[in-house]
Design an enzyme around this catalytic site. Structure first.
Site, PDB file in Angstrom:
ATOM      1  N   HIS A 248       7.941  -5.634 -10.239  1.00 13.81           N
ATOM      2  CA  HIS A 248       6.956  -6.464  -9.244  1.00 13.81           C
ATOM      3  C   HIS A 248       7.256  -7.923  -8.823  1.00 13.81           C
ATOM      4  CE1 HIS A 248       4.843  -2.702 -10.857  1.00 13.81           C
ATOM      5  NE2 HIS A 248       4.913  -2.356  -9.583  1.00 13.81           N
ATOM      6  N   GLU A 300       2.940  -7.914  -7.090  1.00 11.66           N
ATOM      7  CA  GLU A 300       3.905  -8.449  -6.203  1.00 11.66           C
ATOM      8  C   GLU A 300       3.318  -9.465  -5.065  1.00 11.66           C
ATOM      9  OE1 GLU A 300       6.205  -5.492  -3.888  1.00 11.66           O
ATOM     10  OE2 GLU A 300       6.548  -6.915  -2.318  1.00 11.66           O
ATOM     11  N   THR A 338       6.472  -5.026  -0.334  1.00  7.22           N
ATOM     12  CA  THR A 338       7.398  -4.110  -0.080  1.00  7.22           C
ATOM     13  C   THR A 338       6.957  -2.851  -0.109  1.00  7.22           C
ATOM     14  OG1 THR A 338       7.944  -3.913  -2.303  1.00  7.22           O
ATOM     15  CG2 THR A 338       9.187  -5.360  -1.189  1.00  7.22           C
ATOM     16  N   CYS A 368      10.301  -1.993   2.001  1.00  9.23           N
ATOM     17  CA  CYS A 368      11.832  -1.458   1.556  1.00  9.23           C
ATOM     18  C   CYS A 368      12.227  -0.137   1.876  1.00  9.23           C
ATOM     19  CB  CYS A 368      11.836  -1.500  -0.104  1.00  9.23           C
ATOM     20  SG  CYS A 368      11.004  -0.269  -0.908  1.00  9.23           S
TER      21      CYS A 368
HETATM   22  S1  SF4 Z   1      13.267  -0.335  -4.146  1.00 10.40           S
HETATM   23 FE1  SF4 Z   1      11.259  -0.758  -2.944  1.00 10.40          FE
HETATM   24  S2  SF4 Z   1       9.650   0.625  -4.028  1.00 10.40           S
HETATM   25 FE2  SF4 Z   1      11.290   0.447  -5.523  1.00 10.40          FE
HETATM   26  S3  SF4 Z   1      10.979  -1.290  -6.733  1.00 10.40           S
HETATM   27 FE3  SF4 Z   1      12.208  -2.098  -5.305  1.00 10.40          FE
HETATM   28  S4  SF4 Z   1      10.760  -2.893  -3.634  1.00 10.40           S
HETATM   29 FE4  SF4 Z   1       9.388  -1.522  -4.972  1.00 10.40          FE
END
Ligand code: SF4
Length: 481
Positions: A248, A300, A338, A368
């Site tokens: 995070h 985060e 995210t 994300c």
């Molecule tokens: S890919 Fe997305 S959900 Fe997975 S750790 Fe990274 S930011 Fe977090």
């Protein structure tokens, strides 16, 4: 013996152990969807007390093969919810009363009785529950004067268990299971777990990890077993030790602190979180007020805020978006956590954009790919499912969002760490169950959930994949030889 209740058949207590008796024949021939064997037993494990309930996972006996009893986890969980003390594990069926010394020789067995193994043969592949209540603890002789009081206690527990057996019986039936794809680990989580595993392999235990490496109870417990020590802050890490930062991310203050302590730091921050940090620095450098859409207290958000604490204002919901102000409305930008819900976040951004026409956003979405893909996949599944089970921990933001997305699609959705948190009552009358897992939840938990559903009747499993993922992130240079 409990009364017969169509379409389920309950039997237990004082029946014969010999096959081909009328009782066995009756169980075999009756048109019941499932069979539950309930009664009393003697404790073998020292932790068992009179009145405790034992749910058998396997039934052993001297004269034949062991019988597996899948699905004990669901039954045990339901019994615990009703306040009973429950143990789950192997039981042994003996042809005669065993002395305390003989019971003590039964390795790995929780309890003994004189009928379950033979009676369960007659279940003939139907859903099966074996529930016995301890009447005498290990080392206690039947002639012990306390046995009468223990018997009353045991019968009381047995009566209370009947409500749970009813709930279990009502959950029995054939089902369709829709598996949402993609689900489970994302590239950032895979990388974070790999980092801790590699650090343990290269540097040896213990390895200290600041905060949960990813928000999942099973992942953390697994790494703890291998030698990782999870701490809340760096002051719990001894000088000179190896410290891993979680996926995070951390604020610059935490990095500085680690540098001052000369800790051997390995950074498992997901590169997609690092991207948000870089955007925060850029917008702050441009003199903009940054509206950070996210949840207060989430690691985060703390990490991102630490990149530009004087410029960032937290926007948690629509209400905040409608009220937030900026010193210069023409110099504003937004960023997001995210792991937010895609639809809710775009509504918040729309409100901000309407209020601040000069609003700048990130070059590409901060939510994300893994979060967005899992939400889209669960949406498709939830549309056709009565209930959706989301594997994930209560601390996992992206898993909680999956529950919300499924609920918005009209399904009843539940976040469960594993099958032991599934309430059989959720499944009453439900013919189609959707299953998914948050980006931090292991795929093996999905397997366990499907296994628990299969123990309640035949399941037809259908994968519904909305997209395929092939994202991979490089490991930090400190671990690459
Ligand atoms: S890919 Fe997305 S959900 Fe997975 S750790 Fe990274 S930011 Fe977090």
């Amino acid at each position: 013996m409990f009364p017969l209740r169509n379409p389920f058949f309950y039997v237990g207590g004082g029946t014969s152990r010999f096959p081909h008796t009328p009782l066995h024949t009756l169980i075999r021939t009756i048109e019941a969807a499932g069979v539950a064997v309930a009664g009393l037993c003697g404790g073998v494990g020292p932790e068992l007390r009179p009145g405790d309930v034992v749910c058998a996972t396997v039934l052993r006996r001297e004269d034949g093969p062991s019988v597996e009893v899948p699905g004990s986890a669901l039954l045990a969980a339901a019994l615990r919810r009703h306040g009973l003390r429950v143990h789950v594990g192997p039981m042994f069926s003996a042809e005669r009363v065993l002395t305390p010394a003989e019971r003590a020789t039964l390795d790995g067995v929780l309890a003994v009785d004189m009928e379950s193994a033979w009676l369960t043969d007659a279940a003939a592949g139907r859903p099966l529950a074996v529930l016995r209540v301890v009447v005498d603890g290990a080392g206690r002789r039947l002639a012990d004067p306390r046995i009468a009081a223990d018997g009353v206690r045991a019968l009381h527990s047995l009566r209370r268990s009947r409500i749970v057996l009813d709930e279990w019986a009502r959950a029995i039936g054939p089902r369709k299971v829709l598996l949402a794809g993609p689900r489970s680990f994302c590239a950032g989580v895979e990388r974070a777990i790999d980092i801790v595993e590699l650090a343990l392999a290269q540097r040896g235990a213990p390895i200290y990890v600041r905060k949960q490496i990813v928000h999942n109870r099973h992942v953390v417990a697994d790494l703890e077993r291998r030698g990782a020590i999870f701490v809340e802050e760096l002051d719990e890490v001894p000088d000179g030790a190896t410290a891993v930062f979680s996926a995070h991310g951390v604020s610059p203050d935490v990095r500085r602190n680690a540098g001052n302590r000369a800790l051997d730091v390995i950074d498992a921050t997901c590169p997609l979180v690092s991207k948000v940090h870089a955007e925060a620095r850029r917008f702050a450098h441009e003199g903009r007020t940054i509206f950070l859409i996210g949840h207060d207290g989430h690691e985060e958000v703390e990490g991102t805020t630490g990149e530009a604490p004087d410029s960032i204002r937290l926007v948690q919901d629509m209400n905040d978006a409608e009220r937030i102000e900026a010193p210069d409305p023409d110099r504003v930008a937004y960023l997001t956590q995210t792991t937010l819900a895609v639809d809710e976040t775009s509504e918040i951004v729309e409100v901000l954009r309407a209020r601040f026409p000069a609003l700048r956003g990130p070059g590409s979405d901060d939510i994300c790919y893994a979060t967005a893909n899992r939400q889209e996949a669960v949406r498709k599944v939830a549309h056709d499912a009565g209930v959706v089970l989301v594997a994930g921990s209560a601390t996992s933001s992206n898993s909680k969002r999956l529950v919300e997305v499924a609920e918005r699609e009209g399904a009843r959705a539940y976040l469960v760490d594993d099958e032991t948190e599934v309430d059989v009552a959720w499944l009453h009358g439900v013919a189609t169950v959707g299953v998914t897992a948050g980006a931090s939840a292991p795929e093996r938990i999905v397997d366990r959930l499907v296994g628990a559903l299969a123990a309640l009747g035949p399941v037809e499993v259908e994968e519904r994949t909305t997209t395929h993922e092939d994202v991979q992130f490089k490991l930090p240079k400190e671990l690459v030889s």
